[in-house]
Design an enzyme around this catalytic site. Structure first.
Site, PDB file in Angstrom:
ATOM      1  N   CYS A   1       0.822  -1.201   0.000  1.00 25.87           N
ATOM      2  CA  CYS A   1       0.000   0.000   0.000  1.00 25.87           C
ATOM      3  C   CYS A   1       0.865   1.264   0.000  1.00 25.87           C
ATOM      4  O   CYS A   1       2.014   1.237  -0.454  1.00 25.87           O
ATOM      5  CB  CYS A   1      -1.000  -0.004   1.152  1.00 25.87           C
ATOM      6  SG  CYS A   1      -2.348   1.187   0.913  1.00 25.87           S
TER       7      CYS A   1
ATOM      8  N   ASP B   1      -3.588   1.545   9.851  1.00 25.35           N
ATOM      9  CA  ASP B   1      -4.828   2.315  10.006  1.00 25.35           C
ATOM     10  C   ASP B   1      -5.289   2.269  11.445  1.00 25.35           C
ATOM     11  O   ASP B   1      -5.953   3.185  11.927  1.00 25.35           O
ATOM     12  CB  ASP B   1      -5.919   1.790   9.080  1.00 25.35           C
ATOM     13  CG  ASP B   1      -5.809   2.463   7.725  1.00 25.35           C
ATOM     14  OD1 ASP B   1      -4.926   2.066   6.951  1.00 25.35           O
ATOM     15  OD2 ASP B   1      -6.571   3.420   7.477  1.00 25.35           O
TER      16      ASP B   1
HETATM   17  C1  RUB Z   1      -4.048   3.293   3.303  1.00 22.06           C
HETATM   18  C2  RUB Z   1      -3.305   2.332   4.170  1.00 22.06           C
HETATM   19  C3  RUB Z   1      -2.013   2.823   4.785  1.00 22.06           C
HETATM   20  C4  RUB Z   1      -2.318   3.396   6.181  1.00 22.06           C
HETATM   21  C5  RUB Z   1      -1.131   4.154   6.739  1.00 22.06           C
HETATM   22  O1  RUB Z   1      -5.329   2.832   2.936  1.00 22.06           O
HETATM   23  O2  RUB Z   1      -3.726   1.233   4.437  1.00 22.06           O
HETATM   24  O3  RUB Z   1      -1.107   1.781   4.933  1.00 22.06           O
HETATM   25  O4  RUB Z   1      -3.425   4.273   6.117  1.00 22.06           O
HETATM   26  O5  RUB Z   1      -0.852   5.279   5.936  1.00 22.06           O
HETATM   27  P1  RUB Z   1      -6.278   3.760   2.033  1.00 22.06           P
HETATM   28  P2  RUB Z   1      -0.171   6.594   6.570  1.00 22.06           P
HETATM   29  O6  RUB Z   1      -5.534   4.064   0.767  1.00 22.06           O
HETATM   30  O7  RUB Z   1      -7.500   2.928   1.807  1.00 22.06           O
HETATM   31  O8  RUB Z   1      -6.583   5.014   2.840  1.00 22.06           O
HETATM   32  O9  RUB Z   1       1.133   6.151   7.159  1.00 22.06           O
HETATM   33  O10 RUB Z   1      -0.004   7.517   5.376  1.00 22.06           O
HETATM   34  O11 RUB Z   1      -1.091   7.141   7.606  1.00 22.06           O
END
Ligand code: RUB
Length: 345
Positions: free
Chosen positions: A150, A219
């Protein structure tokens, strides 16, 4: 899309959101439709929207102001259910406002409190990602192959910091179906100069033998140290576990879920199936059901370390972070500002 058209669409499609000024309403829409995405950015953007709602509130009494702000908070909480950083950001602001309310002479005073709390939270999200970068960078060694899934700002901060410090390593980035956030990751790393290879999600086990470390974002982190992150993360962790590859999670402390201390579960968002297959293509398949959960849960046994801005902890240390960060919240604040227990109107 032109701003005015978006305003009118927003108003037409969500008349109950009249409580949010247009600019804040657009932020809410952008979170819901994933123009704004990633747990950290979701939280800081929602808090910005709450700040705009506070600044534009025309109420004069402290009570009416808090009611108005709570209504705005509830709308923002409904935009996406899984990223726990969103309710935690809202709680950060509402806690300060609720604390100041008994002494406040009127709305004007509370407006300032809300606005300052929002600025403080947004600044906290920025510095937390920076600190995680420097704490986590020490875990990447020269010659490592790191695999990520991701697109996480915290993960990119760790990798970019390690690279700037002179460490030479390579990254495998999964493409992350169905929304392809892995392409964002690959692009961000390539811009920094880090050698990056984009791979199919399905190829993770194929490559895992050559990987040294898995590094993913979060998340939500539950009280028992489980990780909620983009769907597929648990399969990546399982494949890593099979061959003894270490799994690190980069997670700011506002990604820890205080509700899970009292036994609640984090809701897993299920998104529209059109992200996976078009309506027409689905029709051609006949009687086929499609499911599109956006996140999954990785058990703590598959996680080696969690890198937070407060330091590195094992998954079982999650409870300590929760007590340290959220110990000040009242049970009412916990209940009131949840993303998923709120009934849809
Ligand atoms: C994004 C996702 C990321 C976390 C952490 O999912 O799973 O790994 O949110 O990201 P989506 P960060 O694209 O569905 O929002 O470190 O930028 O908070």
């Amino acid at each position: 899309m032109c701003a005015n058209r978006r305003v009118s669409q927003y108003r037409r499609s969500r008349p109950e959101r009249a409580v949010l000024p247009d600019e804040a309403g657009r932020i809410a829409d952008d979170i819901r439709t994933m123009r704004i995405r990633g747990a950290g950015l979701i939280a800081s953007s929602a808090v910005k929207a709450l700040q705009i709602a506070a600044q534009n509130c025309s109420e004069t009494s402290a009570e009416a102001f808090v009611r108005h702000l709570s209504d705005a908070a509830r709308i923002l909480l409904r935009t996406r259910p899984t990223a726990v950083s969103l309710p935690n950001g809202i709680r950060y602001v509402m806690h300060r406002v609720n604390q100041a309310k008994p002494q406040a002479k009127g709305a004007a005073e509370l407006k300032l409190v809300a606005s300052k709390a929002a600025d403080d939270f947004i600044e906290l999200t920025r510095t937390a990602v920076e600190k995680i970068g420097s704490i986590g960078a020490r875990r990447i060694r020269d010659g490592d192959i790191v695999l990520t899934h991701c697109n996480s700002k915290a993960v990119i901060s760790v990798m970019a910091t390690a690279w700037r410090q002179g460490r030479k390593f390579e990254v495998y980035a999964t493409e992350t179906r169905p929304r392809f956030q892995g392409r964002l990751t690959a692009h961000a790393l390539a811009r920094v100069g880090i050698p990056v290879t984009l791979i199919l999600d399905d190829a993770v086990r194929y490559f895992m033998q050559s990987v040294d470390t898995v590094l993913v974002g979060a998340d939500a982190i539950t009280a028992n140290g489980a990780l909620v992150n983009k769907v597929g993360t648990s399969m990546v962790a399982l494949a890593a576990h099979e061959v003894g590859v270490k799994v690190f999670v980069a997670a700011e402390s506002y990604k820890f879920s205080p509700e899970t201390m009292i036994g609640e579960l984090v809701e897993i968002e299920e998104r529209d199936t059109s992200e996976i297959i078009s309506g027409q293509a689905l029709k051609r398949l006949g009687r086929v059901k499609v499911r599109n959960p956006s996140f999954d849960v990785t058990p703590p046994d598959f996680i080696d370390l969690i890198i937070t801005e407060r330091g590195i902890i094992p998954p079982l240390g999650a409870m300590l972070i929760l007590q340290e960060v959220f110990g000040v919240l009242t049970p009412e604040e916990l209940r009131e500002y949840q993303t998923y227990s709120i009934n849809e109107p």
